[in-house]
Design a protein around this motif. Structure first.
Motif, PDB file in Angstrom:
ATOM      1  N   ASP A  28      -6.030  -8.001  -3.182  1.00 34.35           N
ATOM      2  CA  ASP A  28      -4.917  -7.507  -3.997  1.00 34.35           C
ATOM      3  C   ASP A  28      -5.307  -6.327  -4.882  1.00 34.35           C
ATOM      4  O   ASP A  28      -4.547  -5.919  -5.754  1.00 34.35           O
ATOM      5  CB  ASP A  28      -4.346  -8.650  -4.855  1.00 34.35           C
ATOM      6  CG  ASP A  28      -5.401  -9.259  -5.756  1.00 34.35           C
ATOM      7  OD1 ASP A  28      -6.596  -9.037  -5.498  1.00 34.35           O
ATOM      8  OD2 ASP A  28      -5.030  -9.947  -6.723  1.00 34.35           O
ATOM      9  N   THR A  31      -4.943  -0.928  -1.489  1.00 32.25           N
ATOM     10  CA  THR A  31      -3.847  -0.793  -0.525  1.00 32.25           C
ATOM     11  C   THR A  31      -4.385  -0.098   0.725  1.00 32.25           C
ATOM     12  O   THR A  31      -5.014   0.966   0.623  1.00 32.25           O
ATOM     13  CB  THR A  31      -2.692   0.054  -1.095  1.00 32.25           C
ATOM     14  OG1 THR A  31      -2.245  -0.548  -2.306  1.00 32.25           O
ATOM     15  CG2 THR A  31      -1.535   0.150  -0.104  1.00 32.25           C
ATOM     16  N   GLU A  63       7.168   1.173  -3.539  1.00 28.79           N
ATOM     17  CA  GLU A  63       6.639  -0.092  -3.008  1.00 28.79           C
ATOM     18  C   GLU A  63       5.127  -0.193  -3.178  1.00 28.79           C
ATOM     19  O   GLU A  63       4.537  -1.241  -2.957  1.00 28.79           O
ATOM     20  CB  GLU A  63       6.992  -0.221  -1.514  1.00 28.79           C
ATOM     21  CG  GLU A  63       8.474  -0.344  -1.256  1.00 28.79           C
ATOM     22  CD  GLU A  63       8.800  -0.321   0.237  1.00 28.79           C
ATOM     23  OE1 GLU A  63       7.970  -0.792   1.049  1.00 28.79           O
ATOM     24  OE2 GLU A  63       9.883   0.175   0.576  1.00 28.79           O
ATOM     25  N   ASP A  65       1.417   0.628  -5.361  1.00 27.62           N
ATOM     26  CA  ASP A  65       0.885   0.709  -6.718  1.00 27.62           C
ATOM     27  C   ASP A  65      -0.068   1.908  -6.811  1.00 27.62           C
ATOM     28  O   ASP A  65      -1.148   1.895  -6.209  1.00 27.62           O
ATOM     29  CB  ASP A  65       0.130  -0.596  -7.033  1.00 27.62           C
ATOM     30  CG  ASP A  65      -0.400  -0.620  -8.459  1.00 27.62           C
ATOM     31  OD1 ASP A  65      -0.369   0.430  -9.132  1.00 27.62           O
ATOM     32  OD2 ASP A  65      -0.854  -1.695  -8.888  1.00 27.62           O
ATOM     33  N   GLU A  67      -1.954   2.809  -9.064  1.00 27.31           N
ATOM     34  CA  GLU A  67      -3.208   2.500  -9.764  1.00 27.31           C
ATOM     35  C   GLU A  67      -4.274   1.977  -8.806  1.00 27.31           C
ATOM     36  O   GLU A  67      -5.462   2.005  -9.103  1.00 27.31           O
ATOM     37  CB  GLU A  67      -2.962   1.441 -10.855  1.00 27.31           C
ATOM     38  CG  GLU A  67      -1.994   1.878 -11.952  1.00 27.31           C
ATOM     39  CD  GLU A  67      -2.521   3.072 -12.737  1.00 27.31           C
ATOM     40  OE1 GLU A  67      -3.735   3.129 -12.970  1.00 27.31           O
ATOM     41  OE2 GLU A  67      -1.705   3.949 -13.090  1.00 27.31           O
ATOM     42  N   LYS A  68      -3.834   1.440  -7.665  1.00 32.22           N
ATOM     43  CA  LYS A  68      -4.804   0.867  -6.725  1.00 32.22           C
ATOM     44  C   LYS A  68      -5.374   1.947  -5.813  1.00 32.22           C
ATOM     45  O   LYS A  68      -4.638   2.830  -5.366  1.00 32.22           O
ATOM     46  CB  LYS A  68      -4.122  -0.184  -5.832  1.00 32.22           C
ATOM     47  CG  LYS A  68      -3.746  -1.462  -6.539  1.00 32.22           C
ATOM     48  CD  LYS A  68      -3.162  -2.431  -5.517  1.00 32.22           C
ATOM     49  CE  LYS A  68      -2.625  -3.673  -6.189  1.00 32.22           C
ATOM     50  NZ  LYS A  68      -1.959  -4.573  -5.239  1.00 32.22           N
ATOM     51  N   THR A  70      -6.067   3.658  -2.524  1.00 32.14           N
ATOM     52  CA  THR A  70      -5.221   3.593  -1.338  1.00 32.14           C
ATOM     53  C   THR A  70      -5.932   4.252  -0.162  1.00 32.14           C
ATOM     54  O   THR A  70      -6.270   5.434  -0.223  1.00 32.14           O
ATOM     55  CB  THR A  70      -3.865   4.289  -1.612  1.00 32.14           C
ATOM     56  OG1 THR A  70      -3.285   3.703  -2.781  1.00 32.14           O
ATOM     57  CG2 THR A  70      -2.899   4.144  -0.446  1.00 32.14           C
TER      58      THR A  70
ATOM     59  N   SER B 159       2.844  -9.948   0.224  1.00 34.22           N
ATOM     60  CA  SER B 159       3.816  -8.967  -0.271  1.00 34.22           C
ATOM     61  C   SER B 159       5.231  -9.542  -0.321  1.00 34.22           C
ATOM     62  O   SER B 159       6.095  -9.027  -1.021  1.00 34.22           O
ATOM     63  CB  SER B 159       3.783  -7.700   0.583  1.00 34.22           C
ATOM     64  OG  SER B 159       4.221  -7.988   1.881  1.00 34.22           O
TER      65      SER B 159
END
Lengths: 73, 191
Positions: A28, A31, A63, A65, A67-68, A70, B159
């Motif tokens: 989590d 991405t 959809e 984030d 901040e993550k 990717t 998700s």
């Protein structure tokens, strides 16, 4: 015009680096983004990838984030 | 495009799927998603996950009976034992969260087994991968394909799930599948 998008280079990972990066990070917190078409995704995709086809990406950015980290393919 | 939209760290996976040498997953985004409504409470997520591990364990036991040689038979039984360990950790998590000790027999009565990990049935996996049941490498390759499929399913389910604690459980299981996939890769390399 947002010049940042043209001036900010994305770092590249080869598949070994990408695999190691995902192995080191909890599911989590990263991405993995598949921007191909659904038919290509259906045929084969990297496990855990989120599918948002490139033509839809601009409209569906919410959809994801930002901040993550990717990883895109 | 993403970097210009405020994404802090963007990495391009060079060569994309064509350069990807590890296991891939197949199927559309909704494959296996019918197993989860997305509204499950944490305990319900654990019951579904347990049933998927049970399905895979039974699958390996069935294949052990069909295996052509003792090494492969042992390998299938070893794989089924790993699923037992997964099931135990799910069962333990169930009791921790429910705060009421449910004995294993009663817990298993609440669990329905319909599909394997990854959301495909036994026949679908066999049709898809057509493993040579005399080859250890092919058996591990099959197991890795199933784990890749399972990892993918848990990601997609995560998700969809709205309950934060349920989502955290699914993410934890996904991470365990990732570790399992890595250890199967090492086992493959050791042959």
């Amino acid at each position: 015009m947002k010049w940042m998008q043209f001036l900010t280079p994305a770092q590249s990972f080869d598949y070994k680096e990408a695999e190691a990066y995902m192995a080191e990070h909890a599911s989590d917190t990263v991405t993995l983004l598949d921007v191909r078409q659904p038919s290509e995704y259906k045929e084969s995709h990297i496990p855990g990838a989120t599918l948002i086809p490139l033509p839809e990406l601009t409209d569906r950015l919410a959809e994801l984030d930002p901040e993550k980290p990717t990883l895109v393919y | 495009m993403l970097a210009g939209k405020g994404f802090k760290k963007v990495f391009n996976v060079s060569g994309g799927i064509n350069a990807w040498k590890s296991k891939t997953a197949i199927g559309p985004q909704d494959l296996g998603m019918d197993l989860f409504t997305g509204k499950e409470a944490p305990l319900d997520v654990l019951k579904v996950a347990y049933s998927l591990e049970q399905g895979l364990r039974e699958f390996y036991i069935t294949l052990a009976k069909k295996a052509g040689n003792e090494k492969v038979k042992d390998l299938f039984l070893k794989l089924s034992d790993i699923e037992v360990k997964h099931q135990m950790s799910i069962y333990t998590a169930y009791n921790q969260i429910s705060k009421v000790e449910t004995n294993k027999a009663d817990f298993e009565k609440m669990v329905e087994t319909g599909a394997l990990e990854g959301g495909l049935s036994t026949e679908e996996y066999l049709d898809l991968f057509k493993p040579d049941l005399n080859s250890e490498k092919e058996v591990i390759s099959l197991a890795m394909s199933i784990e890749a499929q399972a990892l993918d399913l848990y990601h997609r389910v995560s998700s969809k799930i709205t309950h934060p604690e349920s989502k955290a459980i699914v993410n934890k299981i996904a991470d365990e599948e990732k570790v399992h996939l890595t250890s199967l890769g090492r086992l493959m390399d050791s042959l």
